[in-house]
Design a protein around this motif. Structure first.
Motif, PDB file in Angstrom:
ATOM      1  N   GLN A 160      10.157 -18.623  33.074  1.00 59.25           N
ATOM      2  CA  GLN A 160       8.924 -18.739  32.303  1.00 59.25           C
ATOM      3  C   GLN A 160       7.700 -18.752  33.204  1.00 59.25           C
ATOM      4  O   GLN A 160       6.701 -18.076  32.926  1.00 59.25           O
ATOM      5  CB  GLN A 160       8.951 -20.018  31.458  1.00 59.25           C
ATOM      6  N   ASP A 161       7.765 -19.526  34.278  1.00 56.53           N
ATOM      7  CA  ASP A 161       6.638 -19.591  35.216  1.00 56.53           C
ATOM      8  C   ASP A 161       6.318 -18.209  35.781  1.00 56.53           C
ATOM      9  O   ASP A 161       5.151 -17.815  35.873  1.00 56.53           O
ATOM     10  CB  ASP A 161       6.955 -20.552  36.370  1.00 56.53           C
ATOM     11  N   GLU A 162       7.370 -17.484  36.158  1.00 51.57           N
ATOM     12  CA  GLU A 162       7.143 -16.175  36.768  1.00 51.57           C
ATOM     13  C   GLU A 162       6.654 -15.157  35.745  1.00 51.57           C
ATOM     14  O   GLU A 162       5.866 -14.259  36.080  1.00 51.57           O
ATOM     15  CB  GLU A 162       8.421 -15.670  37.442  1.00 51.57           C
ATOM     16  N   ILE A 163       7.106 -15.268  34.510  1.00 52.45           N
ATOM     17  CA  ILE A 163       6.634 -14.356  33.461  1.00 52.45           C
ATOM     18  C   ILE A 163       5.133 -14.518  33.260  1.00 52.45           C
ATOM     19  O   ILE A 163       4.384 -13.532  33.185  1.00 52.45           O
ATOM     20  CB  ILE A 163       7.396 -14.620  32.147  1.00 52.45           C
ATOM     21  N   ASN A 206       8.050  -3.021  36.031  1.00 46.41           N
ATOM     22  CA  ASN A 206       7.436  -3.820  37.082  1.00 46.41           C
ATOM     23  C   ASN A 206       7.544  -5.317  36.785  1.00 46.41           C
ATOM     24  O   ASN A 206       7.786  -6.128  37.687  1.00 46.41           O
ATOM     25  CB  ASN A 206       5.974  -3.423  37.258  1.00 46.41           C
ATOM     26  N   ILE A 207       7.356  -5.690  35.531  1.00 45.61           N
ATOM     27  CA  ILE A 207       7.487  -7.096  35.132  1.00 45.61           C
ATOM     28  C   ILE A 207       8.928  -7.567  35.332  1.00 45.61           C
ATOM     29  O   ILE A 207       9.194  -8.635  35.899  1.00 45.61           O
ATOM     30  CB  ILE A 207       7.067  -7.290  33.664  1.00 45.61           C
ATOM     31  N   VAL A 208       9.873  -6.763  34.876  1.00 49.06           N
ATOM     32  CA  VAL A 208      11.289  -7.129  34.964  1.00 49.06           C
ATOM     33  C   VAL A 208      11.721  -7.272  36.419  1.00 49.06           C
ATOM     34  O   VAL A 208      12.466  -8.200  36.768  1.00 49.06           O
ATOM     35  CB  VAL A 208      12.159  -6.081  34.236  1.00 49.06           C
ATOM     36  N   ALA A 209      11.271  -6.363  37.282  1.00 47.99           N
ATOM     37  CA  ALA A 209      11.643  -6.434  38.702  1.00 47.99           C
ATOM     38  C   ALA A 209      11.189  -7.754  39.304  1.00 47.99           C
ATOM     39  O   ALA A 209      11.943  -8.419  40.037  1.00 47.99           O
ATOM     40  CB  ALA A 209      11.031  -5.268  39.462  1.00 47.99           C
ATOM     41  N   ARG A 210      10.001  -8.144  38.981  1.00 50.22           N
ATOM     42  CA  ARG A 210       9.458  -9.372  39.560  1.00 50.22           C
ATOM     43  C   ARG A 210      10.173 -10.600  39.010  1.00 50.22           C
ATOM     44  O   ARG A 210      10.571 -11.499  39.770  1.00 50.22           O
ATOM     45  CB  ARG A 210       7.964  -9.444  39.249  1.00 50.22           C
ATOM     46  N   VAL A 211      10.347 -10.669  37.695  1.00 54.81           N
ATOM     47  CA  VAL A 211      10.975 -11.844  37.081  1.00 54.81           C
ATOM     48  C   VAL A 211      12.438 -11.963  37.499  1.00 54.81           C
ATOM     49  O   VAL A 211      12.926 -13.059  37.808  1.00 54.81           O
ATOM     50  CB  VAL A 211      10.844 -11.774  35.544  1.00 54.81           C
ATOM     51  N   SER A 212      13.153 -10.855  37.539  1.00 57.31           N
ATOM     52  CA  SER A 212      14.565 -10.878  37.925  1.00 57.31           C
ATOM     53  C   SER A 212      14.729 -11.375  39.355  1.00 57.31           C
ATOM     54  O   SER A 212      15.620 -12.185  39.643  1.00 57.31           O
ATOM     55  CB  SER A 212      15.185  -9.485  37.784  1.00 57.31           C
ATOM     56  N   PHE A 331      19.316  -3.038  40.558  1.00 49.39           N
ATOM     57  CA  PHE A 331      19.481  -1.824  39.758  1.00 49.39           C
ATOM     58  C   PHE A 331      19.951  -2.158  38.353  1.00 49.39           C
ATOM     59  O   PHE A 331      19.381  -1.695  37.353  1.00 49.39           O
ATOM     60  CB  PHE A 331      20.470  -0.881  40.453  1.00 49.39           C
ATOM     61  N   ALA A 332      20.982  -2.984  38.247  1.00 39.21           N
ATOM     62  CA  ALA A 332      21.532  -3.341  36.938  1.00 39.21           C
ATOM     63  C   ALA A 332      20.502  -4.075  36.095  1.00 39.21           C
ATOM     64  O   ALA A 332      20.342  -3.791  34.896  1.00 39.21           O
ATOM     65  CB  ALA A 332      22.783  -4.200  37.121  1.00 39.21           C
ATOM     66  N   ALA A 333      19.779  -5.012  36.704  1.00 31.24           N
ATOM     67  CA  ALA A 333      18.804  -5.809  35.960  1.00 31.24           C
ATOM     68  C   ALA A 333      17.593  -4.981  35.550  1.00 31.24           C
ATOM     69  O   ALA A 333      17.163  -5.004  34.392  1.00 31.24           O
ATOM     70  CB  ALA A 333      18.367  -7.007  36.805  1.00 31.24           C
ATOM     71  N   ILE A 334      17.038  -4.233  36.496  1.00 30.66           N
ATOM     72  CA  ILE A 334      15.805  -3.492  36.232  1.00 30.66           C
ATOM     73  C   ILE A 334      16.047  -2.363  35.247  1.00 30.66           C
ATOM     74  O   ILE A 334      15.289  -2.185  34.276  1.00 30.66           O
ATOM     75  CB  ILE A 334      15.236  -2.936  37.549  1.00 30.66           C
ATOM     76  N   HIS A 335      17.116  -1.616  35.443  1.00 31.20           N
ATOM     77  CA  HIS A 335      17.376  -0.422  34.638  1.00 31.20           C
ATOM     78  C   HIS A 335      17.616  -0.787  33.168  1.00 31.20           C
ATOM     79  O   HIS A 335      16.911  -0.310  32.273  1.00 31.20           O
ATOM     80  CB  HIS A 335      18.581   0.320  35.224  1.00 31.20           C
ATOM     81  N   THR A 336      18.577  -1.646  32.905  1.00 30.00           N
ATOM     82  CA  THR A 336      18.953  -1.932  31.513  1.00 30.00           C
ATOM     83  C   THR A 336      17.901  -2.780  30.799  1.00 30.00           C
ATOM     84  O   THR A 336      17.591  -2.536  29.627  1.00 30.00           O
ATOM     85  CB  THR A 336      20.314  -2.658  31.459  1.00 30.00           C
ATOM     86  N   THR A 337      17.347  -3.768  31.501  1.00 25.49           N
ATOM     87  CA  THR A 337      16.397  -4.666  30.847  1.00 25.49           C
ATOM     88  C   THR A 337      15.099  -3.957  30.506  1.00 25.49           C
ATOM     89  O   THR A 337      14.544  -4.142  29.415  1.00 25.49           O
ATOM     90  CB  THR A 337      16.125  -5.888  31.743  1.00 25.49           C
ATOM     91  N   GLU A 516      16.421 -13.340  29.540  1.00 26.60           N
ATOM     92  CA  GLU A 516      15.198 -12.884  30.200  1.00 26.60           C
ATOM     93  C   GLU A 516      14.328 -12.089  29.232  1.00 26.60           C
ATOM     94  O   GLU A 516      13.101 -12.288  29.157  1.00 26.60           O
ATOM     95  CB  GLU A 516      15.559 -12.039  31.421  1.00 26.60           C
ATOM     96  N   ILE A 517      14.943 -11.184  28.488  1.00 30.39           N
ATOM     97  CA  ILE A 517      14.196 -10.362  27.529  1.00 30.39           C
ATOM     98  C   ILE A 517      13.535 -11.242  26.470  1.00 30.39           C
ATOM     99  O   ILE A 517      12.362 -11.041  26.113  1.00 30.39           O
ATOM    100  CB  ILE A 517      15.129  -9.331  26.865  1.00 30.39           C
ATOM    101  N   LYS A 518      14.254 -12.226  25.963  1.00 32.94           N
ATOM    102  CA  LYS A 518      13.677 -13.106  24.940  1.00 32.94           C
ATOM    103  C   LYS A 518      12.461 -13.859  25.476  1.00 32.94           C
ATOM    104  O   LYS A 518      11.441 -13.984  24.779  1.00 32.94           O
ATOM    105  CB  LYS A 518      14.731 -14.087  24.429  1.00 32.94           C
ATOM    106  N   LEU A 519      12.545 -14.356  26.704  1.00 33.49           N
ATOM    107  CA  LEU A 519      11.410 -15.069  27.277  1.00 33.49           C
ATOM    108  C   LEU A 519      10.205 -14.139  27.447  1.00 33.49           C
ATOM    109  O   LEU A 519       9.057 -14.535  27.186  1.00 33.49           O
ATOM    110  CB  LEU A 519      11.796 -15.677  28.626  1.00 33.49           C
TER     111      LEU A 519
END
Length: 562
Positions: A160-163, A206-212, A331-337, A516-519
């Motif tokens: 949450q903080d990073e989002i 870009n958001i997903v890469a940073r949060v992940s 790769f798995a996190a950024i691509h699918t999310t 992660e997506i829900k947040l």
């Protein structure tokens, strides 16, 4: 790069001639030697004649959806469904099984029907990932399945903080620049008085890469823009490296694989250089703890990078092996999310008024977030696993997004037959060693008999009404929370819901990804609005993958709360 050093003495024209000649000779040898259909199954997408298979290779790049769809309705929907063959991997067919055999494929052991071997063939993993021994030790997969999933509850606050920080720095700081390009005038506060363009895929990626990466390794890496850009480039290029390597006959991949994947190898080296100081620091802590007494132990971080380091030290791996596994999880996190988030926002923009009450779905989901936050025991704005489970309307919208826009594309449960004697299914279907088999996920998801009424249409609340509506109908909070983890939850796989795979090889990171997506969606719902568009833009079908149109922009604006 021994291969590159050997080729230095040739001119580009000579190299091109050598490459084309070797490709043609190797392909013809493989083509003449291989009997791709000993079971005499029906074949789709291949024109008649001796050159039919060769003509089908380029056609399968943009017509595979049409080919599989034809086979599904012609051979799977008949009284006695049968499997069929479709062009795959440019040189081989894939056996597309009827839905009745999905359970058998998902339950087959790895040494019989191998997902790992099929994935490595599809991705050119020996070269494109950057570690030739990757498939021999997949401990990063176990780490995600066991360690990361177990720590989700502990890291939600960090996410949450990073989002908040990521949206503030990645979106809001640049909002003025976006405004200059948009067709409105900002108000006296410098706020967006109207709509600005948001690149759906790039901006969410870009958001997903940073949060992940905040969850995977902490602040140091997740705030390093150069590392994140490199990780995103690595993630995108893996797909294209895989496609490029598949164009090369297997007998020549030792030669052309390193050349095709050269830039990705450089990305691995760049990431390794960035990670090296952090790895060294953590290795020192780990080695100290192994030797130290209990009272002298130093607390180790509980994150993905530390879990990889712990296992790497046990098997004798070093910085490169650690880096490659860390990048693969990126790769798995950024691509699918990012694809799921992009599709969700597009569905919100195009299906904003599909609710039977006539309310905009965007408003219904925002009201659900506010209602759950208000009714929960946790402090306002603090989201726990239990609290997220009550967002049943959002979960339904996510599951429907993933069903309607399958992450796996046209096919799921892709496996390679491993036994020398081949494999025989319960209905008598026999496939030889080396054959590929898969389930028609896209068609199953769009089949009214398997996925419910009007399956070809998007219905955001197909699996559950929003929380506030269920409460109004008398459902208890406990009953609603149970729906969030039930058989129709977004993370729950099934024979008719194959976007995350199914069985023991189902995507191990789906629990983290959905949380992660829900947040991220909570933040977007409470702080932004999406302007509706008339229709879902035509997706790009390249081979068996479905992608949002490249460069697609939605109009969004910051939500006024005063």
């Amino acid at each position: 790069m021994a291969v590159l050093s050997v080729l230095v003495g040739f001119t580009p024209l000579q190299l091109a001639g050598i490459a084309i000649s070797l490709w043609i000779v190797s392909y013809l040898i493989a083509y003449l030697k291989r009997d791709s259909n000993p079971s005499k199954l029906p074949v789709v997408g291949v024109p008649p004649g001796p050159l039919g298979r060769i003509r089908a290779i380029p056609a399968s790049l943009w017509r595979l959806k049409e080919m599989v769809n034809t086979g599904y309705h012609q051979y799977h929907k008949q009284k006695n469904p049968t499997a069929f063959l479709a062009p795959y991997f440019f040189f081989d067919y894939i056996c597309v099984i009827p839905p009745s055999l999905v359970g058998e494929v998902k339950s087959a052991p790895e040494h019989v029907l191998s997902q790992n071997e099929a994935f490595e063939d599809a991705s050119g993993g020996l070269y494109s990932f950057g570690d030739s021994g990757l498939s021999l030790n997949l401990y990063h997969v176990v780490i995600v399945r066991q360690k990361l999933t177990a720590t989700i509850g502990k890291i939600l606050g960090v996410l949450q903080d990073e989002i908040v920080a990521a949206f503030t720095e990645e979106w809001d700081v640049s909002w003025g620049e976006r405004a200059k390009k948009a067709d409105f005038i900002a108000d006296e506060k410098g706020d967006a008085g109207g709509w600005v363009d948001v690149d759906v895929l790039d901006d969410t990626r870009n958001i997903v890469a940073r949060v992940s990466n905040r969850a995977f390794s902490g602040l140091e890496i997740c705030r390093d823009k150069a590392f994140l850009e490199n990780a995103v480039d690595y993630s995108v290029s893996i797909v294209f490296c895989g496609w490029g390597i598949q164009l090369v006959p297997k007998s020549l991949r030792w030669l052309f694989g390193p050349i095709i994947a050269y830039r990705n190898q450089r990305r691995v080296k760049f990431a390794q250089k960035k990670l090296a100081p952090l790895i060294a620091k953590r290795v020192a802590i780990r080695e100290h703890n192994v030797m130290a007494k209990e009272e002298d132990q130093i607390d180790e971080p509980e994150d993905v990078l530390q879990f990889i380091i712990q296992r790497a030290l046990e098997v004798g791996h070093h910085d490169k092996e650690i880096t490659v596994r860390y990048l693969i999880l990126n790769f798995a996190a950024i691509h699918t999310t990012s694809l799921t988030l992009s599709s969700f926002l597009l569905n919100m923009a195009t299906c904003g008024s599909t609710d039977s009450s006539g309310h905009r779905c965007w408003d219904l989901l925002r009201e659900e977030v506010l209602a759950v936050d208000r009714d929960s025991e946790e402090a306002p704005g603090v989201w726990t696993k239990q609290k997220l489970n009550k967002l049943v309307g959002m979960d339904s919208y996510l599951r429907e997004t993933i069903r309607w826009n399958p992450l796996v594309g046209l096919l799921s449960l892709v496996r390679k037959v491993m036994p020398k004697e081949g494999y025989t299914f319960s209905n008598g279907l026999w496939l030889k060693q080396g054959d590929y088999v898969g389930a028609p996920a896209y068609n199953i998801h769009y089949d009214d008999e398997l996925s419910g009424e009007d399956a070809s249409a998007f219905g955001g609340f197909r699996f559950s009404k929003p929380y506030q509506q269920l409460r109004a109908e008398g459902k208890s909070i406990a009953e609603i929370a149970a729906l969030g983890v039930g058989k129709f939850a977004a993370v729950t796989t099934g024979d008719n819901y194959l976007s995350f795979g199914h069985g023991k090889h189902a995507c191990p990171g789906r629990f983290f990804a959905i949380s992660e997506i829900k947040l991220i969606l909570i933040h977007i719902l409470l702080n932004y609005e999406v302007k509706e568009i008339d229709k879902w833009p035509n997706p790009i079908f390249l081979w068996h993958s479905e992608l949002p149109p490249i460069g697609l922009k939605l109009k969004m604006r910051r939500r006024r709360t005063e």
